[in-house]
Design a protein around this motif. Structure first.
Motif, PDB file in Angstrom:
ATOM      1  N   SER A  18       0.960   4.265  -2.884  1.00  0.00           N
ATOM      2  CA  SER A  18       0.593   5.610  -2.345  1.00  0.00           C
ATOM      3  C   SER A  18       1.826   6.452  -2.842  1.00  0.00           C
ATOM      4  O   SER A  18       1.267   7.641  -3.378  1.00  0.00           O
ATOM      5  CB  SER A  18       0.679   5.778  -0.817  1.00  0.00           C
ATOM      6  OG  SER A  18       1.855   5.454  -0.519  1.00  0.00           O
TER       7      SER A  18
ATOM      8  N   ASN B 226       0.749  -1.266  -0.023  1.00  0.00           N
ATOM      9  CA  ASN B 226      -0.066   0.077  -0.239  1.00  0.00           C
ATOM     10  C   ASN B 226       0.729   1.190   0.119  1.00  0.00           C
ATOM     11  O   ASN B 226       0.467   2.251  -0.801  1.00  0.00           O
ATOM     12  CB  ASN B 226      -1.109  -0.079   1.194  1.00  0.00           C
ATOM     13  CG  ASN B 226      -2.019  -0.939   1.176  1.00  0.00           C
ATOM     14  OD1 ASN B 226      -2.240  -1.376  -0.160  1.00  0.00           O
ATOM     15  ND2 ASN B 226      -2.379  -1.494   2.078  1.00  0.00           N
ATOM     16  N   LYS B 227       1.964   1.171   0.750  1.00  0.00           N
ATOM     17  CA  LYS B 227       2.882   2.347   0.794  1.00  0.00           C
ATOM     18  C   LYS B 227       3.386   2.591  -0.515  1.00  0.00           C
ATOM     19  O   LYS B 227       3.587   4.006  -1.016  1.00  0.00           O
ATOM     20  CB  LYS B 227       3.960   2.118   1.752  1.00  0.00           C
ATOM     21  CG  LYS B 227       4.961   3.235   2.031  1.00  0.00           C
ATOM     22  CD  LYS B 227       5.777   2.963   3.135  1.00  0.00           C
ATOM     23  CE  LYS B 227       6.776   4.282   3.279  1.00  0.00           C
ATOM     24  NZ  LYS B 227       7.910   3.975   4.439  1.00  0.00           N
TER      25      LYS B 227
END
Length: 442
Positions: free
Chosen positions: A6, A2-3
């Protein structure tokens, strides 16, 4: 995960993407069209057979010179329309198809930057580079956005970084450390006015060789680091302008400088003071929506292939510059020069009739030159001769033999093809050609 997403999806200014569309479009259109006036176009229009890539043998040059000329002109038109952002979603795939098909028509004309430009156009299929400062946004103002996901620029930087990195890695070999073939090429510049003596000197050749190696390996890290970015870009411009003066190499140096500029902050491109009604400011972000489900997997596979494809050179034995296996599509640039000659003989196994082949009856000068030191092209021509002598000469069982002499990077000439090998029985495939006579080191 997810990082990472992002970071990749962080909104950034659309300005660098628009810049890339315009500058790349103009340069690629020139590269894909000006070949009409060089040996590139002449090779496509001459010769009775053409060398193909293993998996794209169905793509052949047009039968009419007029159609080939029209193909080059079409490339120029599509490139300008692409740069303008004119019906971008229709023009981009057409430009890619037109350019890629021209590139794949003749293997003996392989050029690294032609391949790179084809890859760049493929990437633009997925990029919203027409959403600002384009004909499309003039036609439909609702298309305008001021921001795009960061990965749309990062993917272009990734492709450029791959080229620099593997080009540098390929230079880590004994010939390059001895400034070969740079010494050979620069030795031909001795007659340049004023600077000929400097260009052709051994000292300069070593400076170019080791400077080129360091440049390829370090330019990307230095451009990524903010404190060294401006100095690195200055060195980049100096390096590529020196290549223009010394080697020419078409549009590639200009493209490389333009592409390397994308490492600067997206806001930097706003300093061109483009009209805000065409390149608006604000916070409107382009959203891929459901298309991410298709685009992300496709580009993930693309990234993996671009990382792995150049590594296939390690699957083949011998010196790649000698065998040529896996040399193409691996960013092995300016690593070898060959002085080669070749003679083909055809023998009918049943009648013992033999005939020496007059190469100029089948190939043009550039094709002969490129084939003489390239085993894969030699095999392809031998298979062509086998069919030709059955269909045109009524040989019942033709055997194809070749004798060639090749000098790699200034070495003594030696044979590459076993003279008693019937090349008509050799399979042309991706497996190692273990019949190639190994390179003898001096």
């Amino acid at each position: 995960m997810n990082k990472v997403l992002s970071i990749l999806e962080k909104p950034i200014d659309i300005a660098p993407l628009v810049y890339a569309r315009i500058v790349f479009g103009v340069l690629i259109s020139l590269e894909f069209s000006l070949g009409l006036f060089t040996n590139y176009g002449q090779t496509l229009m001459q010769g009775n057979m053409h060398f193909s890539y293993l998996l794209t043998g169905f793509i052949e040059p047009w039968s009419s010179p007029l159609m080939i000329q029209g193909h080059f002109i079409l490339n120029f038109i599509l490139g300008i329309l692409f740069a303008m952002g004119f019906y971008y979603r229709w023009v981009t795939p057409l430009f890619l198809l037109s350019g890629a098909s021209l590139f794949l028509m003749e293997k003996s004309l392989y050029i690294n930057h032609f391949y790179l430009y084809t890859l760049i156009l493929f990437l633009f299929l997925f990029l919203p580079a027409h959403r600002g400062y384009s004909y499309d946004t003039w036609r439909k103002s609702e298309l305008k956005v001021s921001q795009v996901p960061a990965w749309t620029v990062y993917i272009l930087l990734f492709q450029l970084s791959i080229v620099y990195f593997y080009s540098g890695i390929a230079k880590i070999n004994s010939d390059w450390f001895q400034a070969q073939p740079i010494q050979i090429w620069l030795g031909r510049k001795a007659d340049y006015p004023l600077i000929g003596g400097i260009l052709s000197s051994t000292t300069h050749a070593y400076f170019v060789a080791y400077g080129g190696l360091l440049f390829d390996l370090l330019i990307v890290p230095f451009m990524l680091y903010k404190r060294t970015r401006k100095v690195a870009f200055f060195i980049c411009c100096f390096f590529h302008l020196a290549n223009v003066i010394t080697f020419g190499v078409g549009t590639f140096p200009w493209f490389s400088m333009a592409a390397t500029a994308l490492f600067f902050a997206p806001s930097s491109f706003r300093k061109w003071k483009l009209k805000t009604h065409l390149l608006p400011i604000g916070s409107k972000v382009f959203a891929y929506g459901i298309r991410k489900k298709f685009i992300y997997p496709i580009l993930s596979i693309y990234v993996i292939l671009q990382v792995l494809l150049p590594l296939r050179v390690h699957l083949y034995p011998g010196n790649t510059s000698w065998t040529e296996q896996a040399h193409f599509f691996s960013w092995r640039m300016m690593l070898r020069t060959k002085q080669s000659s070749i003679k083909f003989t055809v023998k009918d196994a049943k009648t013992n009739a033999t005939e020496s082949v007059k190469l100029s009856d089948h190939l043009n000068k550039r094709q002969i030159q490129r084939m003489a030191g390239n085993p894969d092209l030699i095999i392809q021509f031998a298979l062509y001769l086998k069919d030709f002598y059955v269909e045109e000469k009524n040989y019942s069982s033709p055997e194809i033999y070749a004798e060639n002499q090749v000098s790699l990077n200034g070495r003594k000439q030696q044979g590459m093809i076993p003279p008693d090998l019937d090349l008509g029985k050799v399979n042309r495939d991706l497996s190692p050609y273990d019949w190639i006579i190994p390179l003898k080191e001096d």
